[in-house]
Design a protein around this motif. Structure first.
Motif, PDB file in Angstrom:
ATOM      1  N   PHE A 193       0.821  -1.216   0.000  1.00  0.00           N
ATOM      2  CA  PHE A 193       0.000   0.000   0.000  1.00  0.00           C
ATOM      3  C   PHE A 193       0.853   1.262   0.000  1.00  0.00           C
ATOM      4  CE2 PHE A 193      -2.247   3.482   2.061  1.00  0.00           C
ATOM      5  CZ  PHE A 193      -3.406   3.541   1.302  1.00  0.00           C
ATOM      6  N   ARG A 194       1.801   1.359   0.936  1.00  0.00           N
ATOM      7  CA  ARG A 194       2.594   2.583   1.035  1.00  0.00           C
ATOM      8  C   ARG A 194       3.455   2.808  -0.201  1.00  0.00           C
ATOM      9  NH1 ARG A 194       4.038   1.828   6.983  1.00  0.00           N
ATOM     10  NH2 ARG A 194       2.797   3.359   8.107  1.00  0.00           N
ATOM     11  N   ARG A 195       4.016   1.742  -0.736  1.00  0.00           N
ATOM     12  CA  ARG A 195       4.985   1.885  -1.818  1.00  0.00           C
ATOM     13  C   ARG A 195       4.344   1.970  -3.198  1.00  0.00           C
ATOM     14  NH1 ARG A 195      10.207   1.223  -0.259  1.00  0.00           N
ATOM     15  NH2 ARG A 195      10.530   0.476   1.879  1.00  0.00           N
ATOM     16  N   LYS A 196       3.180   1.344  -3.366  1.00  0.00           N
ATOM     17  CA  LYS A 196       2.606   1.236  -4.701  1.00  0.00           C
ATOM     18  C   LYS A 196       1.260   1.947  -4.872  1.00  0.00           C
ATOM     19  CE  LYS A 196       5.974  -1.189  -6.353  1.00  0.00           C
ATOM     20  NZ  LYS A 196       6.843  -0.643  -7.400  1.00  0.00           N
ATOM     21  N   CYS A 197       0.595   2.277  -3.781  1.00  0.00           N
ATOM     22  CA  CYS A 197      -0.749   2.849  -3.889  1.00  0.00           C
ATOM     23  C   CYS A 197      -0.798   4.347  -3.621  1.00  0.00           C
ATOM     24  CB  CYS A 197      -1.703   2.148  -2.919  1.00  0.00           C
ATOM     25  SG  CYS A 197      -1.899   0.370  -3.208  1.00  0.00           S
ATOM     26  N   ARG A 198      -0.059   4.826  -2.651  1.00  0.00           N
ATOM     27  CA  ARG A 198      -0.175   6.238  -2.289  1.00  0.00           C
ATOM     28  C   ARG A 198       0.544   7.129  -3.290  1.00  0.00           C
ATOM     29  NH1 ARG A 198       4.036   8.358   1.347  1.00  0.00           N
ATOM     30  NH2 ARG A 198       5.740   6.843   1.489  1.00  0.00           N
ATOM     31  N   GLN A 199       0.128   8.364  -3.331  1.00  0.00           N
ATOM     32  CA  GLN A 199       0.657   9.335  -4.280  1.00  0.00           C
ATOM     33  C   GLN A 199       1.950   9.969  -3.740  1.00  0.00           C
ATOM     34  OE1 GLN A 199      -0.755   9.714  -7.207  1.00  0.00           O
ATOM     35  NE2 GLN A 199      -2.559   8.471  -6.742  1.00  0.00           N
ATOM     36  N   PRO A 200       2.863  10.372  -4.616  1.00  0.00           N
ATOM     37  CA  PRO A 200       4.060  11.081  -4.165  1.00  0.00           C
ATOM     38  C   PRO A 200       3.714  12.512  -3.752  1.00  0.00           C
ATOM     39  CG  PRO A 200       3.998  11.018  -6.556  1.00  0.00           C
ATOM     40  CD  PRO A 200       2.850  10.172  -6.085  1.00  0.00           C
ATOM     41  N   PHE A 201       4.560  13.114  -2.932  1.00  0.00           N
ATOM     42  CA  PHE A 201       4.392  14.523  -2.554  1.00  0.00           C
ATOM     43  C   PHE A 201       4.628  15.398  -3.783  1.00  0.00           C
ATOM     44  CE2 PHE A 201       6.388  18.527  -1.223  1.00  0.00           C
ATOM     45  CZ  PHE A 201       5.392  19.018  -0.389  1.00  0.00           C
ATOM     46  N   PRO A 202       3.818  16.423  -4.047  1.00  0.00           N
ATOM     47  CA  PRO A 202       2.712  16.938  -3.228  1.00  0.00           C
ATOM     48  C   PRO A 202       1.336  16.398  -3.640  1.00  0.00           C
ATOM     49  CG  PRO A 202       3.198  18.518  -4.932  1.00  0.00           C
ATOM     50  CD  PRO A 202       4.151  17.371  -5.146  1.00  0.00           C
ATOM     51  N   LEU A 203       1.316  15.440  -4.592  1.00  0.00           N
ATOM     52  CA  LEU A 203       0.020  14.934  -5.067  1.00  0.00           C
ATOM     53  C   LEU A 203      -0.756  14.217  -3.969  1.00  0.00           C
ATOM     54  CD1 LEU A 203       1.007  13.543  -8.595  1.00  0.00           C
ATOM     55  CD2 LEU A 203      -0.050  15.743  -8.033  1.00  0.00           C
ATOM     56  N   PHE A 206      -3.797  15.944  -2.709  1.00  0.00           N
ATOM     57  CA  PHE A 206      -4.880  16.238  -3.646  1.00  0.00           C
ATOM     58  C   PHE A 206      -5.512  14.990  -4.271  1.00  0.00           C
ATOM     59  CE2 PHE A 206      -1.714  19.630  -3.761  1.00  0.00           C
ATOM     60  CZ  PHE A 206      -2.487  20.718  -3.363  1.00  0.00           C
ATOM     61  N   ILE A 207      -4.759  13.902  -4.321  1.00  0.00           N
ATOM     62  CA  ILE A 207      -5.244  12.684  -4.970  1.00  0.00           C
ATOM     63  C   ILE A 207      -5.119  11.518  -3.996  1.00  0.00           C
ATOM     64  CG2 ILE A 207      -4.974  11.120  -6.935  1.00  0.00           C
ATOM     65  CD1 ILE A 207      -3.571  13.374  -8.431  1.00  0.00           C
ATOM     66  N   PRO A 208      -6.186  10.763  -3.757  1.00  0.00           N
ATOM     67  CA  PRO A 208      -6.108   9.631  -2.833  1.00  0.00           C
ATOM     68  C   PRO A 208      -5.310   8.476  -3.431  1.00  0.00           C
ATOM     69  CG  PRO A 208      -8.268   9.722  -3.858  1.00  0.00           C
ATOM     70  CD  PRO A 208      -7.553  10.967  -4.284  1.00  0.00           C
ATOM     71  N   PRO A 209      -4.827   7.561  -2.591  1.00  0.00           N
ATOM     72  CA  PRO A 209      -4.126   6.377  -3.089  1.00  0.00           C
ATOM     73  C   PRO A 209      -4.983   5.594  -4.081  1.00  0.00           C
ATOM     74  CG  PRO A 209      -3.790   6.602  -0.737  1.00  0.00           C
ATOM     75  CD  PRO A 209      -4.830   7.620  -1.114  1.00  0.00           C
ATOM     76  N   LYS A 210      -4.318   4.926  -5.009  1.00  0.00           N
ATOM     77  CA  LYS A 210      -5.003   4.205  -6.087  1.00  0.00           C
ATOM     78  C   LYS A 210      -4.688   2.715  -6.005  1.00  0.00           C
ATOM     79  CE  LYS A 210      -1.194   4.648  -9.412  1.00  0.00           C
ATOM     80  NZ  LYS A 210      -0.204   4.883  -8.376  1.00  0.00           N
ATOM     81  N   ILE A 211      -5.494   1.913  -6.708  1.00  0.00           N
ATOM     82  CA  ILE A 211      -5.184   0.494  -6.874  1.00  0.00           C
ATOM     83  C   ILE A 211      -4.261   0.362  -8.080  1.00  0.00           C
ATOM     84  CG2 ILE A 211      -6.107  -1.813  -7.301  1.00  0.00           C
ATOM     85  CD1 ILE A 211      -8.769  -0.863  -6.175  1.00  0.00           C
ATOM     86  N   PRO A 212      -3.065  -0.163  -7.901  1.00  0.00           N
ATOM     87  CA  PRO A 212      -2.148  -0.289  -9.039  1.00  0.00           C
ATOM     88  C   PRO A 212      -2.691  -1.266 -10.086  1.00  0.00           C
ATOM     89  CG  PRO A 212      -0.996  -0.569  -6.952  1.00  0.00           C
ATOM     90  CD  PRO A 212      -2.457  -0.614  -6.654  1.00  0.00           C
ATOM     91  N   LYS A 213      -2.330  -1.029 -11.327  1.00  0.00           N
ATOM     92  CA  LYS A 213      -2.755  -1.900 -12.412  1.00  0.00           C
ATOM     93  C   LYS A 213      -2.247  -3.318 -12.169  1.00  0.00           C
ATOM     94  CE  LYS A 213      -2.594  -2.400 -17.449  1.00  0.00           C
ATOM     95  NZ  LYS A 213      -2.081  -1.818 -18.734  1.00  0.00           N
ATOM     96  N   GLY A 214      -3.134  -4.293 -12.298  1.00  0.00           N
ATOM     97  CA  GLY A 214      -2.764  -5.690 -12.151  1.00  0.00           C
ATOM     98  C   GLY A 214      -2.796  -6.218 -10.738  1.00  0.00           C
ATOM     99  N   ALA A 215      -3.100  -5.350  -9.753  1.00  0.00           N
ATOM    100  CA  ALA A 215      -3.106  -5.799  -8.355  1.00  0.00           C
ATOM    101  C   ALA A 215      -4.304  -6.703  -8.072  1.00  0.00           C
ATOM    102  CB  ALA A 215      -3.125  -4.597  -7.422  1.00  0.00           C
ATOM    103  N   ARG A 216      -4.060  -7.730  -7.292  1.00  0.00           N
ATOM    104  CA  ARG A 216      -5.119  -8.631  -6.829  1.00  0.00           C
ATOM    105  C   ARG A 216      -5.282  -8.536  -5.312  1.00  0.00           C
ATOM    106  NH1 ARG A 216      -6.749 -11.973 -10.761  1.00  0.00           N
ATOM    107  NH2 ARG A 216      -5.506 -11.964 -12.676  1.00  0.00           N
TER     108      ARG A 216
END
Length: 278
Positions: A193-203, A206-216
């Motif tokens: 979650f922390r490494r692949k879902c959350r947005q980098p600073f400063p996004l 403004f943008i919530p964490p996402k589900i990465p493509k291909g994640a199960r």
């Protein structure tokens, strides 16, 4: 007598296991995990929870006693070692292939491929993005044959504290010591979650964490749990809104690591709430 791992039509039963001990994770974690599994798997399947407390666990879950392991668990180590109970010759009444899931994962797509990947006798770990050069596996989600990791348990039983001091993390010990070596599931299947879902600073403001493509499956190591993600908290002690998070910069500890503190903010994550339910 029919094989307990097959139906009468000889369809293999997918076996999912988890382990719950102590008071850190309540029954609702097991209940929600079962709900997510049942919505994301092609039957038939078994869901077995090895636990020391069945209070509040939904009836669809097969509760079995914690596998016995007469050792003193290591202390003063970053890693958590009670999963070593799963490495014995016997695992309750289960035989054959099992897929282990941590209680606090969030399942966002079908689990079927986890049972189809590789050979049945393989020990297959999730990709670990924390130390890519070391090529470590991650045991928040891993598949193995019951009884295939007995040699690891014997090594651990002989010197639990020494093993923990040497390897620090249980997943490093597993990666380095499985007979014949481990395989790794496709790295996109299990997202940190922390490494692949959350947005980098400063996004991240403004943008919530996402589900990465291909994640199960999305895993939540490091003190950030699904409930925190739902509330928009980086940890259980973090502010749940940008204003209060920025005010915490006044703390000398945070001011010294201002960039790090600014990065450690997330907006509430609606998709975690959508998936993480009974």
């Amino acid at each position: 007598m029919a094989n307990q791992n097959s139906t009468s039509e000889s369809q293999p039963i997918k076996q999912i296991i988890c382990i719950k001990w102590g008071t850190k994770y309540g029954a609702h974690y097991a209940n929600k995990l079962y709900g997510m599994v049942s919505r994301n798997i092609t039957p038939p399947f078994r869901f077995v929870c090895f636990t020391d407390d069945t209070t509040g666990v939904r009836p669809e879950i097969e509760c079995q006693e914690l596998p016995p392991l007469d050792v003193t668990m290591p202390t003063n180590t970053l890693g958590k070692w009670p999963k070593s109970r799963l490495w014995g010759e016997k695992l309750g009444d289960l035989t054959g292939t099992v897929l282990f899931l941590d209680l606090d994962v969030v399942i966002v797509d079908s689990l079927d491929p986890f049972f189809e990947y590789g050979d049945p006798e393989d020990v297959i770990l999730s990709y670990n993005p924390s130390n890519p050069l070391e090529k470590l596996g991650q045991t928040s989600c891993f598949r193995f044959q019951v009884g295939s990791m007995v040699s690891l348990q014997e090594k651990f039983k002989a010197d639990p504290q020494g093993i923990a001091d040497k390897y620090r993390f249980e997943q490093r010990f597993v990666t380095r010591n499985v007979p014949g070596g481990v395989k790794i599931f496709p790295k996109q299947w299990v997202a940190h979650f922390r490494r692949k879902c959350r947005q980098p600073f400063p996004l991240n403001y403004f943008i919530p964490p996402k589900i990465p493509k291909g994640a199960r499956i999305v895993i939540f190591p490091g003190g950030l749990y699904p409930t925190n993600a739902i509330n928009g908290q980086y940890t259980s002690k973090s502010a749940d809104n940008a204003v209060d998070h920025l005010k915490q910069l006044k703390d000398p500890k945070n001011l010294k690591r201002s960039i790090r503190h600014l990065r450690h903010f997330i907006l509430p994550v609606d998709w975690v709430k959508e998936y993480w339910r009974e």
